[in-house]
Write a protein that holds these residues in place. Structure first.
Motif, PDB file in Angstrom:
ATOM      1  N   MET A   1       0.816  -1.191   0.000  1.00 49.26           N
ATOM      2  CA  MET A   1       0.000   0.000   0.000  1.00 49.26           C
ATOM      3  C   MET A   1       0.856   1.250   0.000  1.00 49.26           C
ATOM      4  N   VAL A   2       1.954   1.221   0.753  1.00 51.69           N
ATOM      5  CA  VAL A   2       2.836   2.386   0.814  1.00 51.69           C
ATOM      6  C   VAL A   2       3.384   2.678  -0.579  1.00 51.69           C
ATOM      7  N   MET A   5       0.686   4.501  -2.378  1.00 49.84           N
ATOM      8  CA  MET A   5       0.358   5.816  -1.835  1.00 49.84           C
ATOM      9  C   MET A   5       1.422   6.864  -2.138  1.00 49.84           C
ATOM     10  N   GLY A  53      -4.359  -0.882   3.630  1.00 52.39           N
ATOM     11  CA  GLY A  53      -3.057  -0.461   4.107  1.00 52.39           C
ATOM     12  C   GLY A  53      -3.065   0.097   5.517  1.00 52.39           C
ATOM     13  N   ALA A  54      -4.234   0.068   6.162  1.00 52.89           N
ATOM     14  CA  ALA A  54      -4.334   0.594   7.522  1.00 52.89           C
ATOM     15  C   ALA A  54      -3.659  -0.361   8.507  1.00 52.89           C
ATOM     16  N   LEU A  55      -3.264   0.193   9.624  1.00 57.22           N
ATOM     17  CA  LEU A  55      -2.686  -0.608  10.687  1.00 57.22           C
ATOM     18  C   LEU A  55      -3.754  -1.533  11.267  1.00 57.22           C
ATOM     19  N   ILE A 101      -3.672   4.983   9.255  1.00 61.78           N
ATOM     20  CA  ILE A 101      -2.476   4.678   8.475  1.00 61.78           C
ATOM     21  C   ILE A 101      -1.215   5.064   9.233  1.00 61.78           C
ATOM     22  N   ASN A 102      -1.215   6.278   9.817  1.00 55.55           N
ATOM     23  CA  ASN A 102       0.003   6.766  10.469  1.00 55.55           C
ATOM     24  C   ASN A 102       0.125   6.329  11.928  1.00 55.55           C
TER      25      ASN A 102
END
Length: 170
Positions: A1-2, A5, A53-55, A101-102
């Motif tokens: 995902m990164v 993005m 792509g989320a944690l 995400i972050n």
């Protein structure tokens, strides 16, 4: 995902200034006798699931623990971010939002380093248009805008750097 993005973020940053043209909110057509105005409205909604792509939920709990909080309760994904209550080092319960995400922690009663105008400027440089209803609440800035694709979006914005933490689907 990164990997997906990064080009998007770079592209939005580069194209943000170049695409500073206003997309019309209404489409107008004229008939021979009268003029008719047709308005198209896009409904935006927050998804009930974290984005691709989320944690994971476990990674979110770890991020909360690493920030010094204990006893996480009521963790749920709501309005584009993880929401929970956690007991801090002072043994008081605090309402938190966590970026999906972050993984950044945003206390509901936390301050903002940015003001309303700075948030609007950051969103404009990221390519958003027609930015309105910019308001700081529950530790995050909220705004409504038009995306680069022309759809209306609701945004959750980081109070420290103005980056978009979450956005509704358009």
């Amino acid at each position: 995902m990164v990997k997906r993005m990064l080009p998007l973020v770079i592209g939005l940053s580069i194209c943000g200034i170049a695409s500073a043209q206003h997309l019309p909110a209404t489409a107008q057509s004229a008939s021979s006798a009268t003029e008719t105005t047709q308005t198209t409205t896009t409904v935006t909604t927050w998804t009930s699931k974290p984005p691709m792509g989320a944690l994971t939920e476990d990674a979110i709990k770890t991020a909360i623990a690493n920030a010094g909080y204990k006893e996480v309760k009521g963790l749920e994904f709501k309005d584009g971010v993880w929401r929970t209550e956690a007991r801090g080092g002072n043994k008081q319960w605090a309402k938190l939002a966590v970026g999906p995400i972050n993984g950044r922690i945003y206390p509901a009663d936390g301050p903002s380093k940015l003001n309303k105008n700075e948030v609007s400027a950051q969103l404009t440089s990221a390519g958003f248009q027609d930015i309105k209803h910019v308001k700081f609440e529950d530790g995050l800035w909220n705004a409504e805008a038009r995306s680069t694709r022309g759809g209306d979006v609701n945004l959750k914005v980081d109070p420290n750097d103005g980056s978009v933490v979450a956005r509704s689907h358009d």
